[in-house]
Design a protein around this motif. Structure first.
Motif, PDB file in Angstrom:
ATOM      1  N   ALA A 160       0.841  -1.200   0.000  1.00  0.00           N
ATOM      2  CA  ALA A 160       0.000   0.000   0.000  1.00  0.00           C
ATOM      3  C   ALA A 160       0.877   1.251   0.000  1.00  0.00           C
ATOM      4  O   ALA A 160       2.062   1.195   0.301  1.00  0.00           O
ATOM      5  N   LEU A 161       0.253   2.397  -0.364  1.00  0.00           N
ATOM      6  CA  LEU A 161       0.980   3.664  -0.265  1.00  0.00           C
ATOM      7  C   LEU A 161       0.052   4.789   0.149  1.00  0.00           C
ATOM      8  O   LEU A 161      -1.174   4.682   0.049  1.00  0.00           O
ATOM      9  N   ARG A 162       0.668   5.883   0.620  1.00  0.00           N
ATOM     10  CA  ARG A 162      -0.031   7.143   0.865  1.00  0.00           C
ATOM     11  C   ARG A 162       0.621   8.186  -0.033  1.00  0.00           C
ATOM     12  O   ARG A 162       1.831   8.123  -0.287  1.00  0.00           O
ATOM     13  N   SER A 163      -0.159   9.158  -0.495  1.00  0.00           N
ATOM     14  CA  SER A 163       0.384  10.150  -1.434  1.00  0.00           C
ATOM     15  C   SER A 163      -0.296  11.499  -1.246  1.00  0.00           C
ATOM     16  O   SER A 163      -1.514  11.565  -1.042  1.00  0.00           O
ATOM     17  N   ILE A 164       0.501  12.576  -1.307  1.00  0.00           N
ATOM     18  CA  ILE A 164      -0.033  13.950  -1.307  1.00  0.00           C
ATOM     19  C   ILE A 164       0.586  14.658  -2.507  1.00  0.00           C
ATOM     20  O   ILE A 164       1.794  14.554  -2.731  1.00  0.00           O
ATOM     21  N   VAL A 165      -0.245  15.368  -3.272  1.00  0.00           N
ATOM     22  CA  VAL A 165       0.274  16.144  -4.401  1.00  0.00           C
ATOM     23  C   VAL A 165       0.343  17.609  -4.001  1.00  0.00           C
ATOM     24  O   VAL A 165      -0.667  18.196  -3.606  1.00  0.00           O
ATOM     25  N   MET A 166       1.529  18.196  -4.105  1.00  0.00           N
ATOM     26  CA  MET A 166       1.720  19.619  -3.820  1.00  0.00           C
ATOM     27  C   MET A 166       1.781  20.381  -5.142  1.00  0.00           C
ATOM     28  O   MET A 166       2.361  19.902  -6.115  1.00  0.00           O
ATOM     29  N   ALA A 167       1.173  21.590  -5.165  1.00  0.00           N
ATOM     30  CA  ALA A 167       1.142  22.371  -6.410  1.00  0.00           C
ATOM     31  C   ALA A 167       1.345  23.852  -6.117  1.00  0.00           C
ATOM     32  O   ALA A 167       1.023  24.329  -5.023  1.00  0.00           O
ATOM     33  N   ASN A 168       1.859  24.567  -7.115  1.00  0.00           N
ATOM     34  CA  ASN A 168       1.960  26.017  -7.003  1.00  0.00           C
ATOM     35  C   ASN A 168       0.569  26.636  -7.169  1.00  0.00           C
ATOM     36  O   ASN A 168      -0.399  25.936  -7.506  1.00  0.00           O
ATOM     37  N   TRP A 169       0.446  27.944  -6.955  1.00  0.00           N
ATOM     38  CA  TRP A 169      -0.870  28.604  -6.982  1.00  0.00           C
ATOM     39  C   TRP A 169      -1.582  28.382  -8.324  1.00  0.00           C
ATOM     40  O   TRP A 169      -2.758  28.052  -8.392  1.00  0.00           O
ATOM     41  N   GLU A 170      -0.830  28.546  -9.414  1.00  0.00           N
ATOM     42  CA  GLU A 170      -1.439  28.415 -10.764  1.00  0.00           C
ATOM     43  C   GLU A 170      -1.649  26.952 -11.155  1.00  0.00           C
ATOM     44  O   GLU A 170      -2.266  26.663 -12.169  1.00  0.00           O
ATOM     45  N   GLU A 171      -1.067  26.040 -10.373  1.00  0.00           N
ATOM     46  CA  GLU A 171      -1.178  24.587 -10.604  1.00  0.00           C
ATOM     47  C   GLU A 171      -0.544  24.159 -11.929  1.00  0.00           C
ATOM     48  O   GLU A 171      -1.015  23.247 -12.600  1.00  0.00           O
ATOM     49  N   THR A 172       0.558  24.841 -12.272  1.00  0.00           N
ATOM     50  CA  THR A 172       1.341  24.455 -13.459  1.00  0.00           C
ATOM     51  C   THR A 172       2.510  23.553 -13.060  1.00  0.00           C
ATOM     52  O   THR A 172       3.156  22.957 -13.914  1.00  0.00           O
ATOM     53  N   VAL A 173       2.803  23.503 -11.751  1.00  0.00           N
ATOM     54  CA  VAL A 173       3.884  22.655 -11.234  1.00  0.00           C
ATOM     55  C   VAL A 173       3.274  21.745 -10.171  1.00  0.00           C
ATOM     56  O   VAL A 173       2.719  22.231  -9.186  1.00  0.00           O
ATOM     57  N   LYS A 174       3.352  20.427 -10.380  1.00  0.00           N
ATOM     58  CA  LYS A 174       2.773  19.494  -9.401  1.00  0.00           C
ATOM     59  C   LYS A 174       3.844  18.503  -8.967  1.00  0.00           C
ATOM     60  O   LYS A 174       4.518  17.906  -9.794  1.00  0.00           O
ATOM     61  N   MET A 175       3.961  18.347  -7.641  1.00  0.00           N
ATOM     62  CA  MET A 175       4.980  17.482  -7.047  1.00  0.00           C
ATOM     63  C   MET A 175       4.305  16.475  -6.106  1.00  0.00           C
ATOM     64  O   MET A 175       4.129  16.746  -4.917  1.00  0.00           O
ATOM     65  N   PRO A 176       3.887  15.304  -6.620  1.00  0.00           N
ATOM     66  CA  PRO A 176       3.346  14.276  -5.726  1.00  0.00           C
ATOM     67  C   PRO A 176       4.449  13.710  -4.816  1.00  0.00           C
ATOM     68  O   PRO A 176       5.594  13.583  -5.227  1.00  0.00           O
ATOM     69  N   ILE A 177       4.050  13.383  -3.570  1.00  0.00           N
ATOM     70  CA  ILE A 177       4.993  12.836  -2.597  1.00  0.00           C
ATOM     71  C   ILE A 177       4.367  11.569  -2.005  1.00  0.00           C
ATOM     72  O   ILE A 177       3.252  11.614  -1.478  1.00  0.00           O
ATOM     73  N   ASN A 178       5.066  10.448  -2.143  1.00  0.00           N
ATOM     74  CA  ASN A 178       4.559   9.152  -1.667  1.00  0.00           C
ATOM     75  C   ASN A 178       5.339   8.673  -0.453  1.00  0.00           C
ATOM     76  O   ASN A 178       6.507   9.000  -0.292  1.00  0.00           O
ATOM     77  N   GLU A 179       4.689   7.815   0.345  1.00  0.00           N
ATOM     78  CA  GLU A 179       5.421   7.037   1.353  1.00  0.00           C
ATOM     79  C   GLU A 179       4.792   5.647   1.401  1.00  0.00           C
ATOM     80  O   GLU A 179       3.619   5.468   1.062  1.00  0.00           O
TER      81      GLU A 179
END
Length: 380
Positions: free
Chosen positions: A222-241
């Motif tokens: 299994a995994l957990r994931s959070i996606v972080m994005a800039n205000w305009e949502e042109t840059v997305k950085m998902p982070i898993n553990e």
């Protein structure tokens, strides 16, 4: 699955525009760049090395539309940070660079929030103008370079010479992939929240999307994931553990072989995934296999969905492309096998049709496919 509607306060100054480029630290830059040119259809763009006055490192830059990858290797045998990290991680993504507006504000804000500044603002210039940059530390041994290229009109960066088109492309089918959709980082267990909070605190990113281990699990992992994005949502950085399971998850396998947190995959966005994957397959790119039962299930589910998938499900099945959808739209995605010896880095090709998710509906199938590969490696 959670989609977040609250983006928080709009940053009063400083904007993240887009992914600028991704730098890989490798043991042989010339050959690594050649792999992405021949297999994935990138074009040689620029070079920096002994011939251009760079005495420590060689860098080969390749491009496909807005996607730029830089492969960097060290010339000298002595023990440096570069050689130490290559020994620990193998070939790996070292830096994800963002193009920004108002670099001074972004760096000063990050400093106030406690960000580690690897290299404070500096500038480089040549006959095409001037570029200003700064480098921050993020998770693991990774960094983010922030780049202001508003006063630069060269093809890449000062200090690089242009490269000729590779003649191999006249013999191989053309690949059209447009831009970097997202870049995913894998963390050790219980480190995801810390990494996500860093993006919120230091870069003023917000939480865009998340899933937990109840939503993304198989019988084994299994995994957990959070996606972080800039205000305009042109840059997305998902982070898993990884989350605890009966056997070792692919995120845990990554962390063990990489030696800690790092970039697990780069998702690249195409307008026509069927042609793209047919052409990548004919160039020898290897993809994960998806079990036939997945397509039986999807055909059944789509009968009751408002969304109509324009592409033939038979074709998607033949190519092993996954489908995820909601009431408004759908996405199609596929994952390569690992692009190097260690079971760490791979690429994702994604096509979006009014759907901003990350394939949560496919995570279970994807995990099962990766588990088949893990089993072959003796790592499940």
């Amino acid at each position: 699955m959670t989609s977040y509607t609250d983006k928080g306060m709009k940053p009063e100054n400083g904007r993240f525009l887009a992914f600028d480029h991704v730098t890989f630290w490798v043991s042989n830059a010339k050959q690594a760049a050649s792999y992405y040119v021949t297999r994935f259809g990138f074009q040689p763009l620029a070079y920096r090395g002994l011939e251009t006055g760079s005495r420590q490192t060689a860098s080969y830059v390749v491009r496909m539309n807005k996607i730029i990858f830089v492969f960097q290797a060290q010339y000298e045998p002595e023990e440096t940070t570069f050689n130490k990290e290559i020994a620990i991680h193998g070939d790996f993504v070292k830096d994800v660079a963002f193009e920004v507006e108002n670099l001074d504000y972004i760096v000063s804000y990050a400093k106030k929030q406690g960000a580690v500044i690897i290299q404070d603002i500096w500038e480089e210039r040549d006959e095409f103008g001037v570029v200003r940059m700064a480098k921050l530390k993020t998770y693991g041994d990774n960094t983010h370079t922030l780049i202001d290229r508003s006063k630069y009109r060269g093809s890449f960066l000062p200090g690089y010479m242009s490269l000729k088109t590779d003649p191999i492309h006249q013999y191989l089918p053309k690949v059209e992939i447009n831009f970097i959709d997202h870049v995913v980082g894998n963390m050790p267990d219980n480190k995801m929240e810390e990494a996500a909070s860093w993006y919120e605190r230091c870069l003023q990113f917000h939480r865009f999307w998340s899933v937990d281990d109840k939503q993304v699990c198989t019988e084994y992992s299994a995994l957990r994931s959070i996606v972080m994005a800039n205000w305009e949502e042109t840059v997305k950085m998902p982070i898993n553990e990884p989350a605890p399971g009966k056997k070792k998850s692919q995120v845990q396998e990554y962390v063990e072989y990489h030696g800690g947190a790092g970039v697990q995959h780069i998702a690249i966005n195409t307008e026509d995934i069927i042609t793209t994957i047919e052409n990548l397959r004919s160039r020898g790119v290897e993809f994960l296999s998806i079990p036939a039962k997945y397509y039986t299930m999807i055909r059944e589910q789509l009968k009751h969905s408002k969304v109509k998938v324009a592409e033939s499900i038979d074709t998607l099945e033949r190519l092993n492309i996954l489908i995820d959808y909601d009431d408004n739209g759908y996405l199609l995605q596929i994952f390569t096998k690992n692009t190097q010896d260690r079971p760490t880095l791979f690429l994702e090709v994604i096509q979006r049709r009014n759907h901003n998710g990350f394939g949560a509906g496919n995570f279970k199938t994807l995990f099962e496919s990766i588990e088949l590969e893990q089993e072959k490696r003796g790592n499940l």
